[in-house]
Design a protein around this motif. Structure first.
Motif, short mmCIF file in Angstrom:
data_model
loop_
_atom_site.label_atom_id
_atom_site.label_comp_id
_atom_site.label_asym_id
_atom_site.label_seq_id
_atom_site.Cartn_x
_atom_site.Cartn_y
_atom_site.Cartn_z
N TYR A 14 -11.75 4.27 -1.44
CA TYR A 14 -11.43 4.96 -2.82
C TYR A 14 -10.17 4.54 -3.08
N ILE A 15 -8.70 5.22 -2.88
CA ILE A 15 -7.65 4.80 -2.58
C ILE A 15 -6.95 4.77 -1.67
N PRO A 16 -5.88 3.75 -1.62
CA PRO A 16 -5.63 2.62 -1.87
C PRO A 16 -4.10 2.78 -1.34
N ALA A 17 -4.32 3.40 0.24
CA ALA A 17 -3.00 3.75 0.97
C ALA A 17 -3.57 4.83 2.10
N LEU A 77 4.30 9.26 -2.32
CA LEU A 77 4.14 10.81 -3.05
C LEU A 77 3.66 11.51 -2.24
N PHE A 78 3.96 12.74 -2.66
CA PHE A 78 4.03 14.04 -2.04
C PHE A 78 2.64 14.92 -3.07
N VAL A 79 1.65 14.90 -1.93
CA VAL A 79 0.40 15.97 -2.70
C VAL A 79 0.63 17.18 -2.61
N MET A 102 0.80 -1.26 -0.21
CA MET A 102 0.24 -0.19 0.19
C MET A 102 0.62 1.10 0.11
N LYS A 103 0.33 2.14 -0.97
CA LYS A 103 1.48 3.47 -0.95
C LYS A 103 1.07 4.05 0.11
N ARG A 104 2.37 5.14 0.49
CA ARG A 104 2.48 6.32 2.34
C ARG A 104 2.24 7.90 1.15
N ILE A 105 1.26 8.66 1.40
CA ILE A 105 1.19 9.15 0.44
C ILE A 105 1.19 10.66 1.81
N ALA A 106 2.00 12.17 1.66
CA ALA A 106 2.14 13.19 2.55
C ALA A 106 1.98 14.07 1.91
N LEU A 136 -4.83 6.96 -9.01
CA LEU A 136 -4.68 6.33 -10.35
C LEU A 136 -2.21 5.81 -9.66
N PHE A 137 -1.87 6.51 -8.89
CA PHE A 137 -1.02 7.17 -9.77
C PHE A 137 -0.58 5.72 -8.25
N CYS A 138 -1.40 5.64 -6.86
CA CYS A 138 -1.19 4.43 -5.81
C CYS A 138 -1.48 2.80 -6.54
N GLU A 139 -2.32 2.88 -8.27
CA GLU A 139 -2.39 1.79 -7.95
C GLU A 139 -1.50 1.46 -9.34
#
Length: 200
Positions: A26-29, A83-85, A1-5, A184-187
């Motif tokens: 919805y977002i797998p993160a 990923l950095f948002v 699973m992706k990690r988002i900041a 989309l990024f996380c997938e």
């Protein structure tokens, strides 16, 4: 699973859209942190409510831009995010940060890029007299709102609109576009090919 900041400077409504997208599945993160340059940002309250760690890197507390950039880079690296948002982060990131996380930073902008980059995009659109505006999610490069485009959504510019009414209409689409791009990024469905971002 992706990690988002998430990096945010203000009220954080797009940050909330990402939080909600994760909470619903919805977002797998997992969101591992909020990084803000503004100790008074309402985004901090949103993070606290969601149990998300907050790091404040206040530009005003540093001797100069390089010291600030060094501290911000360290905070981003420490988060361990994939990923950095950038969700309303109101500072331009330096080349060192852009290169360190190339292809791993997204920004949401309230215009159909490349039109109306920079500040007050909604005002620019109204003053120019365009009939359609919208929002763009793009990858971050060294330019001003110039990175490869991931997604765009359109809204009509209505007779009698001012920058505030247009901004509210665009914001509704931002809250849909940003979570979709993050998903989309996380997938692993985004493929960058020069200036084009292809969706698998």
């Amino acid at each position: 699973m992706k990690r988002i900041a998430v990096l945010a400077s203000g009220r954080g409504s797009n940050f909330q859209a990402v939080i909600d997208g994760i909470a619903s599945g919805y977002i797998p993160a997992v969101c591992v942190g909020l990084i803000t340059d503004n100790p008074g940002a309402y985004a901090i309250e949103r993070a606290k409510r969601a149990g998300i760690p907050v790091t404040v890197v206040d530009f005003r507390s540093f001797a100069g831009k390089q010291a600030y950039e060094d501290a911000l880079l360290a905070a981003m690296q420490e988060s361990g995010a994939n990923l950095f948002v950038l969700a309303g982060y109101m500072r331009i990131l330096g080349a060192g940060i852009v290169h360190a996380f190339s292809g791993r930073m997204m920004n949401i902008h309230p215009a159909l890029l490349p039109a109306f980059s920079g500040l007050h995009a909604q005002r620019q659109a109204v003053e120019y007299g365009v009939k359609v505006s919208g929002c763009t999610v793009h990858l971050v490069d060294e330019g001003m709102d110039s990175g490869p485009i991931v997604l765009q959504r359109c809204v009509p510019v209505l007779e009698g609109d001012d920058e505030h009414t247009l901004a509210e209409r665009i914001l509704g689409e931002e809250h849909r576009a940003l979570p979709e791009a993050v998903r989309l990024f996380c997938e692993d469905r985004l493929l960058v090919d020069g200036r084009r971002v292809r969706i698998r």
